[in-house]
Write a protein that holds these residues in place. Sequence first.
Motif, PDB file in Angstrom:
ATOM      1  N   ASP A 196     117.552 -52.871  -0.134  1.00 14.68           N
ATOM      2  CA  ASP A 196     116.516 -52.347   0.755  1.00 14.68           C
ATOM      3  C   ASP A 196     115.395 -53.341   1.029  1.00 14.68           C
ATOM      4  O   ASP A 196     114.454 -53.029   1.763  1.00 14.68           O
ATOM      5  CB  ASP A 196     115.879 -51.088   0.127  1.00 14.68           C
ATOM      6  N   LEU A 197     115.456 -54.516   0.422  1.00 10.91           N
ATOM      7  CA  LEU A 197     114.341 -55.470   0.501  1.00 10.91           C
ATOM      8  C   LEU A 197     114.706 -56.663   1.382  1.00 10.91           C
ATOM      9  O   LEU A 197     115.766 -57.278   1.206  1.00 10.91           O
ATOM     10  CB  LEU A 197     113.958 -55.977  -0.887  1.00 10.91           C
ATOM     11  N   LEU A 198     113.834 -56.981   2.324  1.00 11.76           N
ATOM     12  CA  LEU A 198     113.978 -58.151   3.182  1.00 11.76           C
ATOM     13  C   LEU A 198     112.959 -59.197   2.745  1.00 11.76           C
ATOM     14  O   LEU A 198     111.758 -58.927   2.716  1.00 11.76           O
ATOM     15  CB  LEU A 198     113.747 -57.783   4.647  1.00 11.76           C
ATOM     16  N   PHE A 199     113.431 -60.392   2.420  1.00  9.33           N
ATOM     17  CA  PHE A 199     112.569 -61.482   1.986  1.00  9.33           C
ATOM     18  C   PHE A 199     112.486 -62.515   3.108  1.00  9.33           C
ATOM     19  O   PHE A 199     113.512 -62.994   3.599  1.00  9.33           O
ATOM     20  CB  PHE A 199     113.126 -62.132   0.714  1.00  9.33           C
ATOM     21  N   VAL A 200     111.255 -62.843   3.491  1.00  6.11           N
ATOM     22  CA  VAL A 200     111.010 -63.763   4.598  1.00  6.11           C
ATOM     23  C   VAL A 200     110.282 -64.979   4.031  1.00  6.11           C
ATOM     24  O   VAL A 200     109.123 -64.882   3.608  1.00  6.11           O
ATOM     25  CB  VAL A 200     110.171 -63.091   5.701  1.00  6.11           C
ATOM     26  N   ALA A 227     113.250 -52.932   7.242  1.00  3.55           N
ATOM     27  CA  ALA A 227     113.672 -52.771   5.850  1.00  3.55           C
ATOM     28  C   ALA A 227     112.710 -51.817   5.160  1.00  3.55           C
ATOM     29  O   ALA A 227     111.567 -51.637   5.605  1.00  3.55           O
ATOM     30  CB  ALA A 227     113.686 -54.116   5.140  1.00  3.55           C
ATOM     31  N   LYS A 228     113.157 -51.231   4.076  1.00  2.00           N
ATOM     32  CA  LYS A 228     112.261 -50.348   3.320  1.00  2.00           C
ATOM     33  C   LYS A 228     111.042 -51.124   2.831  1.00  2.00           C
ATOM     34  O   LYS A 228     109.918 -50.640   2.896  1.00  2.00           O
ATOM     35  CB  LYS A 228     113.001 -49.718   2.146  1.00  2.00           C
ATOM     36  N   PHE A 229     111.278 -52.346   2.341  1.00  2.00           N
ATOM     37  CA  PHE A 229     110.194 -53.242   1.961  1.00  2.00           C
ATOM     38  C   PHE A 229     110.451 -54.612   2.602  1.00  2.00           C
ATOM     39  O   PHE A 229     111.546 -55.162   2.458  1.00  2.00           O
ATOM     40  CB  PHE A 229     110.102 -53.410   0.442  1.00  2.00           C
ATOM     41  N   THR A 230     109.434 -55.135   3.273  1.00  2.00           N
ATOM     42  CA  THR A 230     109.497 -56.487   3.812  1.00  2.00           C
ATOM     43  C   THR A 230     108.491 -57.343   3.063  1.00  2.00           C
ATOM     44  O   THR A 230     107.304 -57.003   2.983  1.00  2.00           O
ATOM     45  CB  THR A 230     109.184 -56.505   5.318  1.00  2.00           C
ATOM     46  N   ILE A 231     108.974 -58.435   2.505  1.00  2.00           N
ATOM     47  CA  ILE A 231     108.164 -59.291   1.629  1.00  2.00           C
ATOM     48  C   ILE A 231     108.126 -60.690   2.230  1.00  2.00           C
ATOM     49  O   ILE A 231     109.175 -61.305   2.450  1.00  2.00           O
ATOM     50  CB  ILE A 231     108.752 -59.331   0.206  1.00  2.00           C
ATOM     51  N   ALA A 232     106.935 -61.196   2.519  1.00  2.00           N
ATOM     52  CA  ALA A 232     106.760 -62.540   3.069  1.00  2.00           C
ATOM     53  C   ALA A 232     106.305 -63.482   1.960  1.00  2.00           C
ATOM     54  O   ALA A 232     105.420 -63.136   1.170  1.00  2.00           O
ATOM     55  CB  ALA A 232     105.748 -62.529   4.211  1.00  2.00           C
ATOM     56  N   ILE A 233     106.898 -64.673   1.920  1.00  2.00           N
ATOM     57  CA  ILE A 233     106.578 -65.654   0.874  1.00  2.00           C
ATOM     58  C   ILE A 233     106.310 -66.996   1.524  1.00  2.00           C
ATOM     59  O   ILE A 233     107.089 -67.463   2.351  1.00  2.00           O
ATOM     60  CB  ILE A 233     107.736 -65.791  -0.152  1.00  2.00           C
ATOM     61  N   PHE A 234     105.198 -67.631   1.170  1.00  2.00           N
ATOM     62  CA  PHE A 234     104.860 -68.972   1.650  1.00  2.00           C
ATOM     63  C   PHE A 234     103.784 -69.527   0.730  1.00  2.00           C
ATOM     64  O   PHE A 234     103.225 -68.806  -0.104  1.00  2.00           O
ATOM     65  CB  PHE A 234     104.397 -68.953   3.106  1.00  2.00           C
ATOM     66  N   LYS A 260     101.223 -55.823  12.256  1.00  2.00           N
ATOM     67  CA  LYS A 260     101.867 -55.151  13.390  1.00  2.00           C
ATOM     68  C   LYS A 260     103.281 -54.716  13.065  1.00  2.00           C
ATOM     69  O   LYS A 260     103.728 -53.634  13.479  1.00  2.00           O
ATOM     70  CB  LYS A 260     101.879 -56.078  14.600  1.00  2.00           C
ATOM     71  N   TYR A 261     104.007 -55.531  12.299  1.00  2.00           N
ATOM     72  CA  TYR A 261     105.426 -55.270  12.088  1.00  2.00           C
ATOM     73  C   TYR A 261     105.772 -54.816  10.669  1.00  2.00           C
ATOM     74  O   TYR A 261     106.916 -54.892  10.238  1.00  2.00           O
ATOM     75  CB  TYR A 261     106.244 -56.512  12.461  1.00  2.00           C
ATOM     76  N   PRO A 341     105.632 -48.734   0.863  1.00  2.00           N
ATOM     77  CA  PRO A 341     106.088 -49.117   2.206  1.00  2.00           C
ATOM     78  C   PRO A 341     105.120 -48.613   3.258  1.00  2.00           C
ATOM     79  O   PRO A 341     104.598 -47.502   3.156  1.00  2.00           O
ATOM     80  CB  PRO A 341     107.459 -48.444   2.322  1.00  2.00           C
ATOM     81  N   ARG A 342     104.893 -49.421   4.269  1.00  2.00           N
ATOM     82  CA  ARG A 342     103.951 -49.062   5.336  1.00  2.00           C
ATOM     83  C   ARG A 342     104.692 -48.356   6.485  1.00  2.00           C
ATOM     84  O   ARG A 342     105.825 -48.626   6.761  1.00  2.00           O
ATOM     85  CB  ARG A 342     103.265 -50.305   5.851  1.00  2.00           C
TER      86      ARG A 342
END
Length: 342
Positions: A196-200, A227-234, A260-261, A341-342
């Motif tokens: 359920d997790l999307l990693f960006v 995705a249920k959870f979207t996680i951004a990493i940088f 927004k997304y 989740p938002r």
Amino acid sequence: MTVLLIFFVISVSLTAAIITSPATNSIQLSWYTSVPESCKLTVYNDVFSIKIVESKPSMFHIQSINGLQPDSIYRYRIEYNSSEETVTEGNFSIPSNPETQFKFVAYGDSRSNLAAHREVSKAIARESPLFVIHTGDMVYSDCRLNDWADFFKATEPLSDTLFFPVIGNHERVAKNYKAFFSLPGNEYYYSYRVGDLLFVMLNTNKRFDRCSSQYKWLKSLLKSEPAKFTIAIFHHPAFSYSSHGDSFFVKKILVPLFEKYGVDLVLSGHDHNYQRIEHNGITYIVTGGGGASLYSLKDPSGPVASFKGYHFVLFEYSSGILKGTCYDTGENAIDSFNVFPR
């Protein structure tokens, strides 16, 4: 006359194997030996087996394995080509649709202190995560192989888990980074999905303005892959109350896109401490306590929680609930929180 013969034995030691994955059916194993050596690599399970014999000696070794299945457990064995002595053994799985419960870890800025980095790696390994995320600045300088040798030495405890890094400012052009790690997409920025997790995974050293390829790719991804959870990493944090402070262009360009997304969680490094910051419904984590010299906070009242010390963040996902806990190297819980989740 007595002749005294002295024999010098050069011992070869393997210090770590880093496992990265460009796709759900392939991995790359990278490892380091203290002297040039040719090795034999075997990857296998009950239905799969492959052996690769290196033809030339080297200290840094890189081999790719294809034809694997996601969510299956594989073992690997690395031996010296000149003997049957086993150098190291380990196992891995390429996560795609794991069970409803799994763990992963995030940490960063491991670059400067081999001993401290190794203690962080040992503490992470005790949690047996499915995979590990690094928020950048793995080494002090990407072009110095001695720094990468120290990185391999320090990460030996992580040889049983997949490794997903992003590029920090100390990796810069990332020539050796791209050699040692094999990652999805163009490898400078990429995404992967685990259940359920999307990693960006973004690269804030390269252009991410609205006209850039990276920005257009990110916007399209966030729009097309809910995705249920979207996680951004940088690497460079949007918000920080420490030495480097807020990253102006990240805050100006990327944060509105996250809001927004529906990005739920943002992980960064760069400032060498732990901070949890809540902003407009998104949890922002700074995790830069992997081994580099530690930074104090300029404004301790800013973050919801903070810590000046070596640490990592453990995430536990269970049936739609994502919980994060920051631990120091002594396994003391510094901060605990839920991501919604938002």
